[in-house]
Design a protein around this motif. Structure first.
Motif, mmCIF file in Angstrom:
data_model
loop_
_atom_site.group_PDB
_atom_site.id
_atom_site.type_symbol
_atom_site.label_atom_id
_atom_site.label_comp_id
_atom_site.label_asym_id
_atom_site.label_seq_id
_atom_site.Cartn_x
_atom_site.Cartn_y
_atom_site.Cartn_z
ATOM 1 N N GLN A 1 -6.996 12.572 4.727
ATOM 2 C CA GLN A 1 -7.395 11.649 5.787
ATOM 3 C C GLN A 1 -7.496 12.341 7.149
ATOM 4 N N ASN B 1 13.407 10.019 5.555
ATOM 5 C CA ASN B 1 13.771 8.641 5.269
ATOM 6 C C ASN B 1 13.753 8.512 3.743
ATOM 7 N N SER C 1 0.867 -1.189 0.000
ATOM 8 C CA SER C 1 0.000 0.000 0.000
ATOM 9 C C SER C 1 0.899 1.232 0.000
ATOM 10 N N SER D 1 10.979 8.888 1.961
ATOM 11 C CA SER D 1 9.850 9.669 1.433
ATOM 12 C C SER D 1 10.384 10.971 0.825
HETATM 13 N N1 LIG Z 1 21.148 3.045 6.806
HETATM 14 C C1 LIG Z 1 20.122 3.567 7.495
HETATM 15 N N2 LIG Z 1 18.930 2.969 7.455
HETATM 16 C C2 LIG Z 1 17.884 3.482 8.166
HETATM 17 C C3 LIG Z 1 18.063 4.634 8.951
HETATM 18 C C4 LIG Z 1 19.345 5.256 8.960
HETATM 19 O O1 LIG Z 1 19.559 6.291 9.637
HETATM 20 N N3 LIG Z 1 20.348 4.688 8.228
HETATM 21 N N4 LIG Z 1 17.028 5.112 9.694
HETATM 22 C C5 LIG Z 1 16.045 4.175 10.171
HETATM 23 C C6 LIG Z 1 14.943 4.934 10.762
HETATM 24 S S1 LIG Z 1 15.325 5.970 12.066
HETATM 25 C C7 LIG Z 1 13.704 4.832 10.352
HETATM 26 S S2 LIG Z 1 12.499 5.674 11.213
HETATM 27 C C8 LIG Z 1 13.353 3.951 9.213
HETATM 28 C C9 LIG Z 1 12.244 4.562 8.338
HETATM 29 O O2 LIG Z 1 11.695 3.618 7.550
HETATM 30 P P1 LIG Z 1 10.257 3.822 6.850
HETATM 31 O O3 LIG Z 1 9.231 4.213 7.863
HETATM 32 O O4 LIG Z 1 9.997 2.625 6.019
HETATM 33 O O5 LIG Z 1 10.480 5.163 6.003
HETATM 34 P P2 LIG Z 1 10.247 5.600 4.502
HETATM 35 O O6 LIG Z 1 11.415 5.217 3.698
HETATM 36 O O7 LIG Z 1 9.938 7.040 4.543
HETATM 37 O O8 LIG Z 1 9.018 4.766 4.001
HETATM 38 C C10 LIG Z 1 7.714 5.041 4.358
HETATM 39 C C11 LIG Z 1 6.827 4.731 3.168
HETATM 40 O O9 LIG Z 1 5.464 4.864 3.578
HETATM 41 C C12 LIG Z 1 4.740 5.523 2.553
HETATM 42 N N5 LIG Z 1 3.586 6.193 3.186
HETATM 43 C C13 LIG Z 1 3.525 7.430 3.702
HETATM 44 N N6 LIG Z 1 2.300 7.672 4.194
HETATM 45 C C14 LIG Z 1 1.564 6.572 3.983
HETATM 46 C C15 LIG Z 1 0.211 6.237 4.265
HETATM 47 O O10 LIG Z 1 -0.557 7.017 4.828
HETATM 48 N N7 LIG Z 1 -0.178 4.983 3.902
HETATM 49 C C16 LIG Z 1 0.656 4.101 3.293
HETATM 50 N N8 LIG Z 1 0.196 2.884 2.996
HETATM 51 N N9 LIG Z 1 1.923 4.423 2.987
HETATM 52 C C17 LIG Z 1 2.375 5.628 3.339
HETATM 53 C C18 LIG Z 1 5.723 6.494 1.961
HETATM 54 O O11 LIG Z 1 5.339 6.825 0.639
HETATM 55 C C19 LIG Z 1 7.046 5.725 2.045
HETATM 56 O O12 LIG Z 1 7.343 5.026 0.870
HETATM 57 O O13 LIG Z 1 14.507 3.748 8.389
HETATM 58 C C20 LIG Z 1 15.576 3.205 9.079
HETATM 59 N N10 LIG Z 1 16.663 2.868 8.147
#
Ligand SMILES: Nc1nc2c(c(=O)[nH]1)N[C@H]1C(S)=C(S)[C@@H](COP(=O)(O)OP(=O)(O)OC[C@H]3O[C@@H](n4cnc5c(=O)[nH]c(N)nc54)[C@H](O)[C@@H]3O)O[C@H]1N2
Ligand SMILES: Nc1nc2c(c(=O)[nH]1)N[C@H]1C(S)=C(S)[C@@H](COP(=O)(O)OP(=O)(O)OC[C@H]3O[C@@H](n4cnc5c(=O)[nH]c(N)nc54)[C@H](O)[C@@H]3O)O[C@H]1N2
Ligand SMILES: [Mo]
Length: 709
Positions: free
Chosen positions: A439, A605, A416, A607
């Motif tokens: 939303q 991240n 999704s 996004s």
């Molecule tokens: N190497 C490395 N890796 C990391 C990190 C790092 O510092 N270094 N940081 C880590 C950290 S702190 C975090 S928080 C994670 C983040 O990891 P994720 O939370 O997976 O972050 P995003 O890559 O932003 O992916 C979120 C996805 O959700 C989608 N989305 C947004 N809103 C909605 C919605 O309302 N509904 C649906 N179905 N989808 C939606 C967006 O389009 C996006 O593709 O990554 C981690 N990974």
């Protein structure tokens, strides 16, 4: 034709930035003729003060992006090809229910695995939106320890689940230690409070391997070797105790285990710590003295503090410092990690852990690649995967294995999404999700003390649905009859908080509809010193230098990060006194450079990693390397280099700069693989290995080599 007066009229709808970010900005959305035309920050909001950052200030472009997923789509080409064609919601839901049922008939319910994180941070649509559904289904429980889980375990072991220093009271701090946090990129709205304190004479110190844009404003920038912060904190305690700089009365009245701590830190001398950290012993002494004697002093730890083998013990040590020095006594003194704990969120109503089948297996999402490729030896294997609120191909370690797993023809994958992300390209079915403009949601914050309501400004674009509605539809298709599966968004908002909790006094959904946001019912920031009289939410009510929780519970992950489940905790005994744990990957691995991968400035991240405006600001995937390390490898500024280790490789443009310490290289996370030279990004080389506490990641504990391409 001329527009009618109605069509021209602009209305303003109150919203909240949905990003997984401490700032949770209050937004105002201008709507004309049913179309959102602009988002801006709410100037009346005391913390975010009308500012929106580069990641969200063109959010309208995101909502109306021509690249948005607007309809359910079924894959028509090979996995990863990005070829899809439109299907109806009915077809999509029938297919999902049918495939889940047949997978379960063949292998049992654990064959279904959800993958999700914080694409949106709203209480309704965020971290836990799918938990009741997957708990009821009996699917594999996923542990989601991407962000601060290790720090939270360590922090609560030491001072309990307290909000800590009110971010707005930072203006009263006289000594501010910004430790592993690039605030101006990642927590922008806190910066004015720091800058104001600085104007009033506070000293601002930044401890980071990178002299980043926040460090550039510091009064003192201290470069440190990644993963050695624990040594620095222990040596600071050595100096503070050794030189009699403790607040004896505070220690006596509000702490446990002082004598044992004093014994423990004796050997952690500044000379010893200098060897570990690369910081001269004289500087460590100066830092310890200034920190202890310039009160109120305050420490802001960033999320990256936990990202190495000893991340948990590092936070244990740092969390001891404010009690040792009595920093908590005064407004603006203490520790700021994430004030999320101030919010009386009604977690059980969100997670519904009672719907889970006892004994259901738990798999940590960092192991996604291994879970999917079979390397983890899961029985039953994962044959059905549902991804929402996450882009694991970019954010998860071992990118190569994640892709290999997602490429399996016998894996049924639903994603999704807003966009055809690097992950969605591997889906069998992609479902359209609404953006925040479309939303309802209600938000806590992990960076300030305000509740924020998000009211939809426009109708859903295309056939997009909120995550809440997605799981209502799926639950209905699966025949789930529990009341929680038919709750409307309104009902969910009413259940989001314990409204009778003291922190919610005077706040109701009705008042929020009028004001958009409200400060929790706490003393005003300029009078608020939450632990002036101790009152720590630990078993003893004190700061526990010797942690009874560590002693009794050992290692654990908070239920919030594991669908409410308390089963299969990582366990293992934990030394109740803080101690040093060295980085795991050393130069001895054969790879000499320590890679860190903090956040991108312009992406949240991953996004916005596909949006033209943000890509222009962020530029191409880059790796920052010190001139000496570059010269040694024949690398010049701007040239493409291969960054590699045994786990994988990616290509990036070299930024040769003395902003970074020697022996360290930095490549921010967030770039899309699709846009990257060589089709891979920084998590191609990151390990899945956990830190010492809370199953935190070890992104900063990664060794690599660089070579010109
Ligand atoms: N190497 C490395 N890796 C990391 C990190 C790092 O510092 N270094 N940081 C880590 C950290 S702190 C975090 S928080 C994670 C983040 O990891 P994720 O939370 O997976 O972050 P995003 O890559 O932003 O992916 C979120 C996805 O959700 C989608 N989305 C947004 N809103 C909605 C919605 O309302 N509904 C649906 N179905 N989808 C939606 C967006 O389009 C996006 O593709 O990554 C981690 N990974
Ligand atoms: N622009 C932007 N803002 C964001 C996000 C984003 O993707 N982009 N993501 C949001 C999310 S989910 C999170 S978790 C926060 C995280 O934001 P922060 O808490 O700032 O965390 P990071 O960006 O991971 O890293 C912060 C700093 O830690 C340093 N660092 C890395 N390893 C070590 C170490 O071992 N020791 C020390 N002392 N420093 C180290 C890095 O060089 C970096 O400057 O940001 C949020 N805000
Ligand atoms: Mo995060």
């Amino acid at each position: 034709m001329t527009a009618t007066a109605d069509e021209q009229a602009t209305t303003t709808v109150r919203g909240a930035c949905p990003h997984d970010c401490p700032d949770t900005c209050a937004m105002l959305v201008s709507v004309r003729g049913g179309r959102a035309v602009e988002v801006r920050g709410d100037p009346g909001h005391p913390f975010t003060r009308g500012g929106l950052c580069v990641k969200v200030n063109n959010y309208v472009d995101k909502a109306y992006s021509p690249d948005r997923v607007l309809y359910p789509m079924r894959r028509t080409g090979p996995k990863g090809s990005g070829q899809f064609s439109r299907v109806s919601w009915e077809e999509a839901l029938d297919e999902i229910a049918g495939r889940f049922r047949s997978a379960i008939a063949g292998h049992g319910p654990e064959t279904v695995m959800p993958v999700s994180y914080l694409g949106t941070e709203g209480i309704l649509n965020g971290l836990n939106v799918g938990d009741p559904f997957f708990n009821k289904l009996g699917a594999t429980i996923t542990e989601r320890t991407y962000c601060d889980s290790g720090a939270c375990t360590a922090y609560t072991m030491t001072i309990g689940a307290t909000a800590g220093v009110d971010p707005e009271s930072l203006v009263h701090s006289r000594y501010i230690l910004i430790w592993a946090c690039n605030m101006i990129s990642t927590n922008l709205h806190l910066w004015p409070f720091v800058a104001e304190a600085q104007r009033r004479g506070a000293k601002v110190v930044v401890i980071d391997p990178v002299r980043h844009r926040t460090a550039a404003h510091a009064d003192w920038y201290i470069p440190i070797r990644p993963g050695t912060d624990g040594a620095l904190a222990l040596a600071m305690m050595n100096v503070i105790i050794g030189e009699g700089l403790t607040d004896e009365a505070y220690v006596r009245d509000h702490t446990v285990g002082y004598e044992e701590l004093a014994g423990r830190v004796k050997d952690y001398t500044p000379e010893w710590a200098a060897e570990q950290t690369g910081i001269p012993a004289g500087d460590i002494r100066t830092l310890a003295r200034e920190y202890a004697t310039t009160q109120p002093s305050m420490i802001r730890i960033g999320v990256a503090i936990e990202r190495h083998a000893g991340g948990g013990q590092t936070v244990r040590s740092i969390a001891c410092l404010p009690a040792l020095t009595g920093a908590w006594r005064r407004v603006g003194g203490g520790l700021l990690q994430l004030p999320l704990w101030a919010f009386p969120v009604n977690w059980p109503a969100l997670l519904h852990p009672e719907l889970a089948t006892p004994g259901t297996r738990v798999v940590n999402q960092f192991l996604l690649g291994r879970a999917l490729t079979g390397e983890l030896g899961l029985d039953p294997p994962v044959t059905a995967l549902m991804v929402y609120n996450s882009n694991p191909v970019v954010v998860c370690p071992e990118q190569g294995k994640v892709i290999a797993g997602l490429s399996r023809d016998d894996l049924f994958t639903v994603v999704s999404e807003h966009f055809l992300t690097d992950t969605a390209r591997y889906a069998d079915l992609v479902l359209p999700a609404t953006t925040q403009l479309e939303q309802h949601d209600i938000m806590f914050s992990w960076g300030h003390l305000y509740v924020t309501l998000n009211t939809p400004a426009i109708e859903p674009v295309g056939e997009a649905v909120p995550n809440t509605e997605l799981f209502r539809r799926l639950a209905a298709r699966m025949g789930f009859t529990e009341e929680c599966f038919t709750r409307t968004d309104e009902q969910m908002m009413a259940e989001a908080f314990d409204w009778s909790a003291p922190a919610m006094a005077g706040i109701t959904l009705e008042t929020l509809r009028r004001t958009g946001w409200a400060r929790l019912s706490l003393p005003p920031a300029d009078q608020y010193a939450p632990h002036a009289e101790g009152n720590f939410p630990t078993p003893s009510g004190k700061t526990e230098f010797r942690s009874s929780v560590a002693e009794q519970a050992g290692n654990f992950v908070l239920p919030l990060f594991r669908q409410g489940s308390n089963e299969y905790q990582p366990g293992g005994t934990v030394d109740p006194l803080p101690h040093y744990v060295e980085p795991r990957e050393t130069a001895g691995t054969g790879y000499r450079l320590n890679l860190i991968s903090p956040k991108s400035h312009a992406y949240l991240n991953s996004s916005a990693g596909n949006q033209p405006a943000q890509r222009r600001v962020q530029g191409e995937q880059a790796v920052t390397v010190h001139p000496r390390d570059a010269a040694e490898r024949g690398i010049t500024d701007g040239q493409y280099v291969r960054v590699f280790n045994d786990r994988g490789q990616f290509t990036a443009r070299a930024r040769v700069s003395d902003e970074i310490a020697t022996g360290v290289v930095m490549a921010p996370v967030g770039a899309w693989r699709k846009n990257a030279m060589g089709n891979s990004t920084v998590n191609a080389v990151s390990p899945f290995v956990f830190a010492d506490l809370g199953n935190a990641p070890t992104f900063s504990d990664t060794r690599v080599e660089l070579e010109p391409t």
